[in-house]
Design a protein around this motif. Sequence first.
Motif, mmCIF file in Angstrom:
data_model
loop_
_atom_site.group_PDB
_atom_site.id
_atom_site.type_symbol
_atom_site.label_atom_id
_atom_site.label_comp_id
_atom_site.label_asym_id
_atom_site.label_seq_id
_atom_site.Cartn_x
_atom_site.Cartn_y
_atom_site.Cartn_z
ATOM 1 N N UNK A 1 -8.871 13.067 -7.272
ATOM 2 C CA UNK A 1 -8.959 12.545 -5.901
ATOM 3 C C UNK A 1 -10.194 13.031 -5.143
ATOM 4 N N UNK A 2 -10.599 14.294 -5.379
ATOM 5 C CA UNK A 2 -11.752 14.846 -4.657
ATOM 6 C C UNK A 2 -13.053 14.165 -5.024
ATOM 7 N N UNK A 3 -13.085 13.427 -6.147
ATOM 8 C CA UNK A 3 -14.316 12.756 -6.568
ATOM 9 C C UNK A 3 -14.404 11.326 -6.046
ATOM 10 N N UNK A 4 -13.367 10.859 -5.350
ATOM 11 C CA UNK A 4 -13.301 9.469 -4.895
ATOM 12 C C UNK A 4 -13.363 9.409 -3.376
ATOM 13 N N UNK A 5 -14.376 8.719 -2.846
ATOM 14 C CA UNK A 5 -14.510 8.523 -1.400
ATOM 15 C C UNK A 5 -13.819 7.230 -0.991
ATOM 16 N N UNK B 1 0.786 -1.219 0.000
ATOM 17 C CA UNK B 1 0.000 0.000 0.000
ATOM 18 C C UNK B 1 0.824 1.276 0.000
ATOM 19 N N UNK B 2 2.103 1.174 -0.362
ATOM 20 C CA UNK B 2 2.889 2.390 -0.548
ATOM 21 C C UNK B 2 2.839 2.837 -2.002
ATOM 22 N N UNK B 3 2.150 2.079 -2.850
ATOM 23 C CA UNK B 3 2.003 2.416 -4.263
ATOM 24 C C UNK B 3 0.611 2.986 -4.522
ATOM 25 N N UNK B 4 0.456 3.777 -5.588
ATOM 26 C CA UNK B 4 -0.854 4.382 -5.854
ATOM 27 C C UNK B 4 -1.890 3.364 -6.305
ATOM 28 N N UNK B 5 -3.126 3.646 -6.000
ATOM 29 C CA UNK B 5 -4.265 2.876 -6.490
ATOM 30 C C UNK B 5 -5.090 3.801 -7.371
ATOM 31 N N UNK B 6 -5.173 3.474 -8.635
ATOM 32 C CA UNK B 6 -5.826 4.347 -9.601
ATOM 33 C C UNK B 6 -7.185 3.810 -10.017
ATOM 34 N N UNK B 7 -8.157 4.736 -10.192
ATOM 35 C CA UNK B 7 -9.362 4.473 -10.967
ATOM 36 C C UNK B 7 -9.227 5.346 -12.201
ATOM 37 N N UNK B 8 -9.044 4.728 -13.356
ATOM 38 C CA UNK B 8 -8.701 5.456 -14.577
ATOM 39 C C UNK B 8 -9.888 5.505 -15.525
ATOM 40 N N UNK B 9 -10.200 6.695 -16.013
ATOM 41 C CA UNK B 9 -11.179 6.875 -17.076
ATOM 42 C C UNK B 9 -10.476 6.522 -18.384
ATOM 43 N N UNK B 10 -10.890 5.435 -19.021
ATOM 44 C CA UNK B 10 -10.191 4.962 -20.220
ATOM 45 C C UNK B 10 -10.242 5.972 -21.363
ATOM 46 N N UNK C 1 -2.225 7.226 -2.865
ATOM 47 C CA UNK C 1 -1.782 6.163 -1.961
ATOM 48 C C UNK C 1 -2.809 6.024 -0.844
ATOM 49 N N UNK C 2 -3.449 4.869 -0.760
ATOM 50 C CA UNK C 2 -4.563 4.695 0.177
ATOM 51 C C UNK C 2 -4.124 4.875 1.621
ATOM 52 N N UNK C 3 -2.895 4.536 1.950
ATOM 53 C CA UNK C 3 -2.462 4.635 3.343
ATOM 54 C C UNK C 3 -2.360 6.088 3.789
ATOM 55 N N UNK C 4 -2.464 7.043 2.858
ATOM 56 C CA UNK C 4 -2.400 8.448 3.218
ATOM 57 C C UNK C 4 -3.782 9.068 3.426
ATOM 58 N N UNK C 5 -4.829 8.246 3.381
ATOM 59 C CA UNK C 5 -6.176 8.753 3.642
ATOM 60 C C UNK C 5 -6.222 9.439 5.002
ATOM 61 N N UNK C 6 -6.704 10.679 5.006
ATOM 62 C CA UNK C 6 -6.785 11.479 6.232
ATOM 63 C C UNK C 6 -5.433 11.664 6.898
ATOM 64 N N UNK D 1 -11.878 2.659 11.306
ATOM 65 C CA UNK D 1 -12.161 2.965 9.914
ATOM 66 C C UNK D 1 -11.560 4.333 9.576
ATOM 67 N N UNK D 2 -10.748 4.387 8.538
ATOM 68 C CA UNK D 2 -10.124 5.633 8.099
ATOM 69 C C UNK D 2 -10.884 6.150 6.890
ATOM 70 N N UNK D 3 -11.471 7.322 7.038
ATOM 71 C CA UNK D 3 -12.419 7.830 6.054
ATOM 72 C C UNK D 3 -11.939 9.156 5.494
ATOM 73 N N UNK D 4 -12.091 9.326 4.215
ATOM 74 C CA UNK D 4 -11.774 10.605 3.609
ATOM 75 C C UNK D 4 -11.835 10.523 2.106
ATOM 76 N N UNK D 5 -11.321 11.545 1.464
ATOM 77 C CA UNK D 5 -11.185 11.539 0.007
ATOM 78 C C UNK D 5 -9.885 10.842 -0.364
ATOM 79 N N UNK D 6 -9.806 10.389 -1.599
ATOM 80 C CA UNK D 6 -8.579 9.802 -2.091
ATOM 81 C C UNK D 6 -7.431 10.803 -1.914
ATOM 82 N N UNK D 7 -6.288 10.335 -1.437
ATOM 83 C CA UNK D 7 -5.129 11.197 -1.256
ATOM 84 C C UNK D 7 -4.650 11.725 -2.606
ATOM 85 N N UNK D 8 -4.022 12.893 -2.602
ATOM 86 C CA UNK D 8 -3.576 13.504 -3.842
ATOM 87 C C UNK D 8 -2.569 12.642 -4.590
#
Length: 324
Positions: A196-200, A179-188, A234-239, A224-231
């Motif tokens: 990031x602001x559009x991803x909870x 989880x030190x690597x980015x997790x992407x949701x990519x618009x093809x 990287x998911x571990x940077x949530x909040x 539970x760690x809640x927030x927007x996707x980190x800039x």
Amino acid sequence: MKKFFTLAAVACMAMSVNAQEIWKAADFDLGTATLEKLTEGIYGAGTADAPDVTVPGELMTSVIKVNTASVSMTALSTPNGDKTINAGSDAWQLKGTVDGNDALIVDGCTPQFAKYLMGQGNPELAHWEFDEETDNGTSHRVYGTYWEPGNDMPAKGSYWKFDTNAGGTLKVAIYGNKNTNPTYIVDASTKQPLAPASVDVAIFYQNTGFAYEGNADEGTAKYLNVGKMADDYVLQHTNGVTQKRPVLGYISFPVEAGKTYFLFNPKSQIGLYGFEFTAGSTGINDVTVNAGLDKNAPIYNLAGQRVGKDAKGILIQNGRKFIK
């Protein structure tokens, strides 16, 4: 009667009144996974620094296809060439247990998932393998070029593709190993990750254990760690929380009809528990601000823009979402 929820509870619960489509990996028949041959971007020689594009190669990949009324999901798992797979199921693992700390069986969190599917191979743009003679004998070398924003979609590896025929919210439940690597949701269509602001994001760190505090109407899922996707994605940077542990939880994002989205980690694999699709909704309903909070605090819309007190829709104040 009004119902009150903390932001953590909002992220964990599914409160839409709209019909929801749910797919669970635990219910999937791995025997339906098929084998296909990949040749584009696959090479059979080269050096550590570059592939030899004059020597074409091939890899066998396992393909999973599932459909709900609004979502068609295609998933790939591509082992390296020195690994033999005789059936589609050979390239996947169904992992997790109901009583383990890798299950999303948490009071107040929906959907609940016990097991996740994990594939093999990094989602690479190009992949090359060759044998090299060393002082210790023959060594098999494996190299690849990692995906970056703006590139074409990966040629091989482990990734999840979603084609949508309706607009709404897609909530995916994932297991992230490195989880030190980015997790992407990519618009093809744009070859860019969603903003990031559009991803909870609502995630647990493995081995913290799960608990629920309070009750279903006024509680929070502990740890539970809640927030927007980190800039940096990287998911571990949530909040701002940093835990060098695997993560498991929910990622929710808006989707449009007739579009394709890819979910992957360029340098690792993302396991999928399943997904929930809610048409024409953000997935949040019947939420209001708790009594006793600052009624004069600034109010924002879901785009992060400050709005006036007369604004209507889904709004955020005091860190909580509510409908007006």
